[in-house]
Design a protein around this motif. Structure first.
Motif, mmCIF file in Angstrom:
data_model
loop_
_atom_site.group_PDB
_atom_site.id
_atom_site.type_symbol
_atom_site.label_atom_id
_atom_site.label_comp_id
_atom_site.label_asym_id
_atom_site.label_seq_id
_atom_site.Cartn_x
_atom_site.Cartn_y
_atom_site.Cartn_z
ATOM 1 N N ARG A 43 0.788 -1.293 -0.119
ATOM 2 C CA ARG A 43 0.051 -0.170 0.023
ATOM 3 C C ARG A 43 0.768 1.389 0.120
ATOM 4 O O ARG A 43 0.611 2.342 -0.780
ATOM 5 C CB ARG A 43 -0.924 -0.042 1.361
ATOM 6 N N CYS A 44 1.776 1.340 0.696
ATOM 7 C CA CYS A 44 2.757 2.469 0.955
ATOM 8 C C CYS A 44 3.349 2.661 -0.460
ATOM 9 O O CYS A 44 3.716 3.711 -0.742
ATOM 10 C CB CYS A 44 4.065 2.208 2.016
ATOM 11 N N ALA A 45 3.881 1.618 -1.108
ATOM 12 C CA ALA A 45 4.594 1.788 -2.436
ATOM 13 C C ALA A 45 3.557 2.230 -3.606
ATOM 14 O O ALA A 45 3.938 3.103 -4.202
ATOM 15 C CB ALA A 45 5.229 0.332 -2.974
ATOM 16 N N LYS A 46 2.484 1.702 -3.367
ATOM 17 C CA LYS A 46 1.319 2.371 -4.496
ATOM 18 C C LYS A 46 1.175 3.618 -4.191
ATOM 19 O O LYS A 46 1.077 4.589 -5.179
ATOM 20 C CB LYS A 46 -0.023 1.581 -4.201
ATOM 21 N N ALA A 47 1.143 4.097 -2.869
ATOM 22 C CA ALA A 47 0.822 5.489 -2.518
ATOM 23 C C ALA A 47 2.029 6.562 -3.051
ATOM 24 O O ALA A 47 1.726 7.756 -3.314
ATOM 25 C CB ALA A 47 0.682 5.636 -1.084
ATOM 26 N N GLU A 48 3.048 5.928 -3.025
ATOM 27 C CA GLU A 48 4.491 6.492 -3.563
ATOM 28 C C GLU A 48 4.764 6.517 -4.969
ATOM 29 O O GLU A 48 5.656 6.938 -5.218
ATOM 30 C CB GLU A 48 5.591 5.972 -2.488
ATOM 31 N N ASN A 49 3.872 5.781 -5.647
ATOM 32 C CA ASN A 49 4.054 5.432 -6.982
ATOM 33 C C ASN A 49 5.241 4.793 -7.180
ATOM 34 O O ASN A 49 6.019 5.132 -8.243
ATOM 35 C CB ASN A 49 3.898 6.855 -7.714
ATOM 36 N N LYS A 50 5.479 3.805 -6.974
ATOM 37 C CA LYS A 50 6.821 3.019 -6.807
ATOM 38 C C LYS A 50 6.240 1.334 -7.330
ATOM 39 O O LYS A 50 6.191 0.667 -6.631
ATOM 40 C CB LYS A 50 7.671 2.777 -5.796
#
Length: 88
Positions: A43-50
């Motif tokens: 979820r964090c990676a998705k939010a940070e566009n990674k």
């Protein structure tokens, strides 16, 4: 070893297997924290566009699910079959 488990013969190394230890070592984790952490990472990676990290997190989740749903139960089953064969 799998073919020996399916037949009547006991695998030559089976006598050296500690069935209780096998089941203990391969028991599923008792806490769901690891699963929550893996989901949080995605979820964090998705939010940070990674997207490369999202992909890695998804593969990690699939790997963990395979262990929990296939490998752990298989190890427990093998331990039970070996225990039964050694008892006979």
């Amino acid at each position: 070893m799998l073919s020996a488990l399916l037949g009547d013969a006991v695998c030559p190394i089976a006598g050296g297997i500690d069935c209780d230890q096998l089941q203990y070592d391969w028991a599923p984790p008792t806490s769901a924290i690891g699963s929550q952490d893996r989901g949080q990472a995605g979820r964090c990676a998705k939010a940070e566009n990674k997207p490369h990290i999202v992909h890695f997190a998804e593969k990690l989740m699939l790997h963990a699910q395979t262990e929990e749903q296939v490998l752990y139960p298989a190890a427990i089953l093998v331990g039970e079959v070996v225990r039964e064969k050694l008892a006979n």
